[in-house]
Design an enzyme around this catalytic site. Structure first.
Site, PDB file in Angstrom:
ATOM      1  N   TYR A  92       0.815  -1.207   0.000  1.00  0.00           N
ATOM      2  CA  TYR A  92       0.000   0.000   0.000  1.00  0.00           C
ATOM      3  C   TYR A  92       0.853   1.264   0.000  1.00  0.00           C
ATOM      4  CZ  TYR A  92      -4.206   2.725   1.324  1.00  0.00           C
ATOM      5  OH  TYR A  92      -5.273   3.587   1.365  1.00  0.00           O
ATOM      6  N   SER A 187       1.354  -7.558   2.121  1.00  0.00           N
ATOM      7  CA  SER A 187       0.328  -6.611   2.553  1.00  0.00           C
ATOM      8  C   SER A 187      -0.667  -6.376   1.423  1.00  0.00           C
ATOM      9  CB  SER A 187       0.980  -5.333   3.061  1.00  0.00           C
ATOM     10  OG  SER A 187       0.036  -4.504   3.710  1.00  0.00           O
ATOM     11  N   GLN A 188      -0.793  -5.147   0.908  1.00  0.00           N
ATOM     12  CA  GLN A 188      -1.673  -4.937  -0.237  1.00  0.00           C
ATOM     13  C   GLN A 188      -1.313  -5.874  -1.378  1.00  0.00           C
ATOM     14  OE1 GLN A 188      -2.990  -0.971  -2.355  1.00  0.00           O
ATOM     15  NE2 GLN A 188      -1.009  -1.587  -3.178  1.00  0.00           N
ATOM     16  N   ASP A 273       0.226  -8.372  14.479  1.00  0.00           N
ATOM     17  CA  ASP A 273      -0.028  -7.460  13.364  1.00  0.00           C
ATOM     18  C   ASP A 273      -1.325  -6.695  13.603  1.00  0.00           C
ATOM     19  OD1 ASP A 273      -0.408  -6.192  10.938  1.00  0.00           O
ATOM     20  OD2 ASP A 273       0.027  -7.968   9.716  1.00  0.00           O
ATOM     21  N   HIS A 307       3.298  -5.885  11.592  1.00  0.00           N
ATOM     22  CA  HIS A 307       2.986  -5.985  10.177  1.00  0.00           C
ATOM     23  C   HIS A 307       4.214  -6.206   9.289  1.00  0.00           C
ATOM     24  CE1 HIS A 307       0.437  -5.819   6.738  1.00  0.00           C
ATOM     25  NE2 HIS A 307       0.959  -4.719   6.253  1.00  0.00           N
TER      26      HIS A 307
END
Length: 326
Positions: A92, A187-188, A273, A307
């Site tokens: 992201y 992630s994204q 996370d 994360h």
């Protein structure tokens, strides 16, 4: 941050009921048919990155709406025969960066396509080069609520479609084996990899690390962290719009895509996370392949990480997974 989500045993058994729309498959088959209707082969321009053992191409391919999407394709310079390829999606706010930041997989003998993310590339890293020419109604800053009033207008409909078209594009490149394609990301990027795995049935392997874009409602309920916090902020202003928001996001939920996956999936999750809570990751992992007759899957767990997850520790397991399946 401490471990705040379900216990390890509860996570391993977590299979929530999600509000999947009855026309989910129709929505996406029509979306992809429309995007593929624009046609267009990828355009490659060789880049002199000063590398002697690898070659780099600046790739442009048609994504959602036929919009031009950029990427880097990095390959071994002395490759013999068609290469297996890993398509990577970015986290992201990031972009495809610079070519010399993408050397590891190519050095291991793979072709590696890194897709730029439309409209992003100015939040961290070395930048991106792909605009998003589509506008939006009222939205919270960020990308989660752009087009939130209608799934046809939502930003991630475009990005996920771009991700599918990246696979379509790289399969047309000379020297690539179209039957040996993996998708991956963190992630994204991991969330996009999950979605593409559910939409492209012959992707062979998938590597989603601490994936975002999964089980939105659960994420909003248990974390204040952004980007999921963008949804919370939007709803705190647009009171009474819950049904509209959740309906739109139901077409974009990684759990629904995961159910349709056929690829061998290597996940990772971090139990501290607060950005992508563990239960949202496990919701997708535990659903992996459930509508496709099952699919090989495994998950690497980092009990004391947030994360960042495994970071560089993910490279060796990724290479082993790709070697096994490609």
């Amino acid at each position: 941050m401490a471990q705040f989500d379900l216990s390890r045993a509860e996570l391993e058994a977590y299979q929530p009921s999600i509000d999947e729309p009855t026309d989910f498959d129709t929505f996406w088959s029509e979306t992809l048919a429309e995007a593929r209707g624009y046609g267009g082969a990828p355009v490659l321009e060789r880049v002199d990155a000063g590398l002697t053992e690898l070659v780099v191409d600046d790739v442009t391919f048609p994504g959602f709406g036929g919009h031009p999407i950029k990427g880097w394709l990095v390959r071994p310079a002395r490759a013999q025969g068609p290469l297996p390829v890993a398509v990577e999606y970015v986290g992201y706010g990031g972009g495809r960066g610079l070519p010399h930041e993408q050397l590891g997989l190519a050095a291991a003998g793979y072709a590696h396509l890194v897709m730029d993310t439309r409209g992003q590339g100015a939040g961290w890293g070395s930048g991106g080069h792909t605009p998003d020419p589509v506008g939006s109604g009222p939205a919270t800053p960020g990308f989660m609520t752009r087009g939130i009033a209608d799934p046809h207008d939502h930003y991630y409909r475009r990005v996920i479609t771009d991700g599918v078209r990246a696979v379509d594009a790289v399969r047309q490149v000379d020297g690539i084996d179209p039957g040996r394609v993996a998708v991956m990301g963190t992630s994204q990027g991991g969330g996009i990899a999950v979605a593409v795995s559910g939409l492209v049935p012959d992707v062979v392997a998938s590597v989603p690390n601490v994936p975002f874009l999964c089980h939105y409602r659960r994420a909003v309920e248990i974390t204040d962290a952004f980007p999921y916090g963008e949804i919370t902020q939007y709803l705190s202003v647009h009171r009474g719009q819950e049904d509209v928001v959740w309906r739109t996001l139901s077409y974009l939920d990684g759990v629904s895509f995961a159910r349709r996956a056929r690829a061998a999936g290597l996940f990772s999750v971090a139990l501290m996370d607060g950005v992508c809570p563990p239960s949202t990751v496990y919701a997708a992992y535990n659903a992996w392949g459930s509508l496709a007759g099952g699919a090989e899957r495994t998950i690497d767990v980092y009990p004391y990480n947030q994360h960042e997850g495994g970071q560089a520790y993910r490279f060796a397991p990724t290479l082993a997974w790709l070697a096994k399946h490609l």
